[in-house]
Design an enzyme around this catalytic site. Structure first.
Site, mmCIF file in Angstrom:
data_model
loop_
_atom_site.group_PDB
_atom_site.id
_atom_site.type_symbol
_atom_site.label_atom_id
_atom_site.label_comp_id
_atom_site.label_asym_id
_atom_site.label_seq_id
_atom_site.Cartn_x
_atom_site.Cartn_y
_atom_site.Cartn_z
ATOM 1 N N GLU A 110 -11.644 11.012 6.171
ATOM 2 C CA GLU A 110 -10.220 10.851 5.841
ATOM 3 C C GLU A 110 -9.644 12.187 5.405
ATOM 4 O O GLU A 110 -10.236 12.880 4.579
ATOM 5 C CB GLU A 110 -9.999 9.843 4.703
ATOM 6 C CG GLU A 110 -9.939 8.393 5.082
ATOM 7 C CD GLU A 110 -9.364 7.530 3.958
ATOM 8 O OE1 GLU A 110 -8.508 8.014 3.195
ATOM 9 O OE2 GLU A 110 -9.795 6.369 3.841
ATOM 10 N N TRP A 170 0.863 -1.181 0.000
ATOM 11 C CA TRP A 170 0.000 0.000 0.000
ATOM 12 C C TRP A 170 0.894 1.225 0.000
ATOM 13 O O TRP A 170 2.124 1.099 0.028
ATOM 14 C CB TRP A 170 -0.941 -0.017 1.209
ATOM 15 C CG TRP A 170 -2.290 0.555 0.862
ATOM 16 C CD1 TRP A 170 -2.749 1.818 1.098
ATOM 17 C CD2 TRP A 170 -3.358 -0.124 0.171
ATOM 18 N NE1 TRP A 170 -4.038 1.961 0.614
ATOM 19 C CE2 TRP A 170 -4.426 0.789 0.044
ATOM 20 C CE3 TRP A 170 -3.508 -1.414 -0.340
ATOM 21 C CZ2 TRP A 170 -5.640 0.460 -0.580
ATOM 22 C CZ3 TRP A 170 -4.707 -1.752 -0.956
ATOM 23 C CH2 TRP A 170 -5.757 -0.822 -1.075
ATOM 24 N N ASP A 171 0.289 2.411 -0.015
ATOM 25 C CA ASP A 171 1.153 3.591 -0.095
ATOM 26 C C ASP A 171 1.773 3.960 1.244
ATOM 27 O O ASP A 171 2.510 4.935 1.345
ATOM 28 C CB ASP A 171 0.421 4.795 -0.706
ATOM 29 C CG ASP A 171 -0.831 5.204 0.045
ATOM 30 O OD1 ASP A 171 -1.119 4.605 1.102
ATOM 31 O OD2 ASP A 171 -1.529 6.122 -0.432
ATOM 32 N N TRP A 172 1.503 3.182 2.286
ATOM 33 C CA TRP A 172 2.153 3.358 3.582
ATOM 34 C C TRP A 172 2.766 2.050 4.096
ATOM 35 O O TRP A 172 3.239 2.011 5.239
ATOM 36 C CB TRP A 172 1.181 3.901 4.631
ATOM 37 C CG TRP A 172 -0.209 3.326 4.524
ATOM 38 C CD1 TRP A 172 -1.309 3.967 4.072
ATOM 39 C CD2 TRP A 172 -0.643 1.974 4.831
ATOM 40 N NE1 TRP A 172 -2.407 3.122 4.083
ATOM 41 C CE2 TRP A 172 -2.027 1.894 4.542
ATOM 42 C CE3 TRP A 172 0.000 0.838 5.308
ATOM 43 C CZ2 TRP A 172 -2.775 0.731 4.721
ATOM 44 C CZ3 TRP A 172 -0.727 -0.326 5.485
ATOM 45 C CH2 TRP A 172 -2.098 -0.375 5.198
ATOM 46 N N ASN A 200 -14.029 0.738 1.092
ATOM 47 C CA ASN A 200 -13.277 1.985 1.131
ATOM 48 C C ASN A 200 -13.041 2.509 -0.284
ATOM 49 O O ASN A 200 -12.333 1.875 -1.084
ATOM 50 C CB ASN A 200 -11.918 1.767 1.810
ATOM 51 C CG ASN A 200 -11.017 3.005 1.705
ATOM 52 O OD1 ASN A 200 -11.207 3.978 2.421
ATOM 53 N ND2 ASN A 200 -10.057 2.977 0.789
ATOM 54 N N GLU A 201 -13.700 3.631 -0.607
ATOM 55 C CA GLU A 201 -13.441 4.445 -1.806
ATOM 56 C C GLU A 201 -13.826 3.813 -3.135
ATOM 57 O O GLU A 201 -13.467 4.338 -4.201
ATOM 58 C CB GLU A 201 -11.963 4.886 -1.850
ATOM 59 C CG GLU A 201 -11.573 5.748 -0.651
ATOM 60 C CD GLU A 201 -10.174 6.312 -0.714
ATOM 61 O OE1 GLU A 201 -9.884 7.271 0.030
ATOM 62 O OE2 GLU A 201 -9.350 5.799 -1.496
#
Length: 840
Positions: free
Chosen positions: A514, A188-190, A416-417
């Site tokens: 968010e 993921w981006d984190w 989510n999204e």
């Protein structure tokens, strides 16, 4: 009667078992081998392959430097867990014996004495098999999740199901949306890519006679005294004995206590006691209110708990570790207590991770943390073949049955999204194909997940997605033209280019679920997973750990808008100063945005407002890397989390400028009115001590509102102080009651960017450390005004009472609570103090 209905809603989520049931754990030491037998080792269950390899010395710490790439091979191999066990005589005496897997990650075959007895393909599902007598050789053979996902994608040839792969910067694996597994485990981006395999939850034997109640599903018949008699659909009678009939309600943190009742459940069949067990029971109601607002188009979006509108203050929760067996009770307790200690009352369990373990929700129950619970679908389209739908249906039913008894969970959300991804065309879907994807979306989230949730749980609301326009999205066919419409529902908002000190860039939304900004963790967190050559902002290591495109550059550009960037000629100091400045930037940015949302709760401006929630992204970290978190991997608070203690305070003064006019709002979460005045103190950057002080008249501030308590043009305010200009002075302010007692924290407002401040000097802060009972006091002495004073004790774990603060007095004392034994000498040696002027 409403409360009784709620009570039975709690009961219906209660897993009950007969007294005759016997269990034997199969946890502990198993053996583990890869597909060709070249690797063979002991392995702990619950656990995973990566953890076993690390514990037995086959690999280094997977988080060390670039090991996420070095150990990719693990997820491309197949692995088999093996154990030998004997069914005891006590279990063999029962009519039925079950082999139960609470969680297997992810695609596996179960072999018992050489015969296949079951298959598993869903990390979030519980599996049960029948067992025979005698000695048993149990093998669980796992397929590579990466190769399995690719094969499933290949089999789905009719049309693509995007995204195919993550962005290159994430260094991840492809087709994670084709496997029912923690979506972020493919990167993921984190977070890193560690596609895990293993028996990540308990394995056990269950044996029983005649009756085995997985679930009590009940309706009220009548009540008498303190005994409620309930009859379930199979006509067994249960006596539920309460300690009182005067029911005390469960409240979110900051709004009341979290009382519970010890409920005794006794079951009789043919006058024989067949069930006698106890559990905790909580009482509360929850409503999601979406109704017209006077003076505004659209609908409201807020939660009413026990009939009271509650502003949700908190953050978003991601998996606490790449390897779930490493998420210990101590880790959960520390993170969740940290949320409460920062005055949070809500967390959103994000849909790309895992449904958390039971203990997580139990702690949330006890601490009063409301949980927004996503189902585990995130940032992708998903297939809708029958096999996929069927495993999702079982997953959803099991998770709702497991979790619905927790009062902390106040809402289910389907994904989510994914509504936003479809509506705003993240995946470049052609106009001709769009109906196919909308049909799949409705099939999965509406016709299946939503229907199951509503059948299983009537006690809390369900949203199809986040962000969403709520009932407006439903009226638009479940995918709104603009799911980010601030007149409805919740929003996600990120901008790394716009100036985060400018509150006018933020959406005046009904509910902010968010938002956030990145920062780097402290040097003490990075040091154990790095080496000297990594300790610069331009190193291969810092580039590798950044999984968000241009993230490192975005942080520096945002920081440079208001701060002088570190420029030490000593490489390590410059690196540490750069880590510090990213945390300063993040804390100030999220503070500004959160305070904007909190002061917007009672206002409608240009048809927008009545904001009733602020959940910033994100609470915790999955590894040692830059991210949006306020708590570093390992539990250390970033500057942002210390700021959250104040900007989430129950009573808070919020200051901002509008058209060169200073306004200060009093924000109150309390349930009673307050009489408050605002006290504004002007300081010079060049001198300690106030230049002048102004006080407003007393203003009545209703409970649960935000009211303007001070308004004055900045030029007039400064002129009244004599020798101040925007460049030479700054403001602090606080609220007082009629007795001049301060209510809430002291806040600050800079009238110019600190890099433009005239007179800012090096404070040359000195300290003295003293032991006080189980804590330590640290007294700071400063020679000058010092913004963003940061105390760090390296790798000594613990927490300061305050940190990252503005020092406008000569002396300040804070306390430090260590999480392990330490001493004055060790703390004094480890302690470093950094303020803004010290980094350039």
């Amino acid at each position: 009667f409403v409360l009784l209905c709620l009570y039975f809603g709690v009961l219906s989520g209660f897993s009950a078992v007969t007294e005759q049931k016997q269990t034997e754990s199969l946890n502990g030491k198993w053996s583990l081998s890869n597909s060709d037998g070249s690797v063979s080792l002991p392995a702990q269950v619950p656990g995973c392959v990566h953890s076993a390899l690390h514990q037995q010395g086959f690999i280094q710490d997977p988080y060390f430097r670039f090991n996420d790439l070095s150990y990719r091979w693990i997820a491309f191999d197949n692995w088999t867990y093996t154990t030998i066990f004997t069914v005891s005589a006590q279990l063999r005496s029962k009519q039925k014996v079950l082999l139960v897997f609470d969680g297997a990650d992810t695609v596996a075959s179960v072999w018992l004495n050489g015969i296949t007895v079951g298959k598993m393909n869903n990390m979030f599902q519980r599996y049960v098999n029948m067992l025979k007598d005698g000695d048993n050789v149990l093998k669980v053979s796992f397929l590579s999740p990466v190769l399995y996902a690719a094969e499933q994608r290949k089999a789905h040839s009719a049309y693509r199901v995007p995204p195919e792969c993550p962005p290159d910067v994430q260094k991840g694996e492809c087709h994670v949306n084709f496997i029912r597994k923690e979506q972020s485990s493919f990167s993921w981006d984190w977070g890193p890519s560690f596609p895990t395999m293993g028996l990540w939850k308990e394995v056990r034997l269950e044996a029983f006679d005649v009756l085995h109640l997985i679930q009590v599903s009940s309706v009220p018949l009548y009540s008498a005294s303190d005994i409620l008699i309930v009859q379930n659909v199979k006509c067994f009678v249960f006596y539920i004995i309460l300690q009182s009939v005067q029911v005390k309600l469960w409240w979110p943190n900051g709004h009341g206590n979290q009382p519970f009742y010890q409920m005794t459940v006794r079951g009789f069949q043919d006058e024989y006691l067949i069930l006698n067990t106890e559990t905790k029971v909580y009482f509360r109601t929850v409503e999601l209110v979406q109704e017209p607002i006077v003076g505004s188009p659209g609908l409201s979006f807020y939660f009413r708990i026990n009939g009271k509108p509650v502003f949700l203050k908190g953050s978003n929760w991601i998996p606490a570790h790449s390897f779930q067996d490493q998420v210990t009770p101590a880790v959960l307790k520390n993170l969740l207590q940290s949320a409460v200690d920062a005055n949070m009352n809500a967390l959103r369990v994000w849909g790309g991770g895992v449904y958390e373990q039971d203990l997580f929700y139990s702690i949330c129950d006890e601490l009063g943390i409301m949980v927004w619970q996503d189902f585990m679908f995130a940032c992708a389209m998903y297939p809708t073949e029958n096999a996929f739908i069927q495993t999702v249906r079982e997953e959803v039913a099991q998770q709702v049955q497991r979790l619905k008894s927790h009062p902390s969970i106040i809402i289910w959300s389907g994904n989510n999204e994914n509504e936003a991804a479809l509506a705003t065309d993240w995946f470049n879907i052609s106009v001709s194909q769009r109906p196919t994807y909308i049909k799949d979306y409705v099939t999965l989230y509406v016709n299946n997940i939503r229907k199951i949730v509503q059948d299983e749980d009537h006690s809390r609301p369900f949203l199809v997605s986040s962000p969403t326009n709520g009932v407006e999205s439903e009226q638009e066919g479940w995918v709104a033209a603009n799911p980010y419409d601030t007149h409805y529902g919740d929003t996600h908002f990120y901008s790394y280019v716009l100036d985060c000190w400018d509150w006018t860039t933020f959406p005046r939304t009904r509910f902010a679920s968010e938002y956030g900004f990145q920062s780097w963790p402290s040097f003490s967190t990075l040091q154990p997973v790095s080496v000297k050559e990594d300790w610069s902002y331009g190193s291969n290591f810092t580039s590798h750990r950044q999984h968000h495109e241009d993230g490192n550059q975005q942080m520096m550009k945002q920081a440079a808008l208001h701060f002088n960037l570190p420029n030490s000629t000593e490489p390590l100091k410059r690196f540490r100063d750069t880590l510090y400045i990213t945390q300063v930037m993040q804390a100030q940015c999220v503070k500004t945005q959160t305070e904007f949302y909190r002061r917007s709760q009672s206002e409608i401006i240009d048809g927008r407002g009545h904001t009733m929630g602020a959940l910033y992204w994100q609470l915790n970290d999955i590894w040692q890397a830059p991210s949006w978190s306020s708590i570093e991997f390992g539990g250390k608070w970033k500057m942002l989390h210390y700021f959250a203690q104040n900007f989430f305070a129950a009573v808070l003064p919020v200051g901002f400028e509008d058209d060169n006019t200073l306004l200060i709002y009093a924000v109150s979460d309390l349930d009673h009115n307050l009489m408050l005045r605002t006290v504004v103190t002007v300081y010079s950057w060049a001198d300690l001590g106030p230049v002048c002080t102004l006080k407003s008249d007393l203003v009545s501030v209703p409970g649960g509102s935000a009211m303007a308590t001070f308004k004055q043009p900045v030029a007039a305010l400064l002129a009244g102080c004599g020798r101040c200009t925007r460049l030479t002075c700054l403001l602090t302010f606080h609220l007082e009651d009629p007795s001049s007692v301060q209510q809430g924290p002291t806040n600050h407002l800079f009238l110019c960017s600190p890099k433009e401040a005239q007179g800012l000097q090096r404070p040359n802060i000195t300290v003295s450390v003293h032991e006080y009972k189980t804590d330590y006091t640290i007294t700071l002495h400063s020679a000058a005004v010092a913004p963003f004073v940061w105390l760090d004790v390296g790798n000594i774990p613990g927490r300061f009472s305050s940190n990252g603060f503005l020092m406008v007095s000569r002396n300040v004392t804070v306390s430090f609570n260590p999480w392990r034994p330490t001493s004055v000498a060790e703390l004094s040696k480890s302690l470093t103090i950094t303020s803004l002027r010290d980094v350039y």
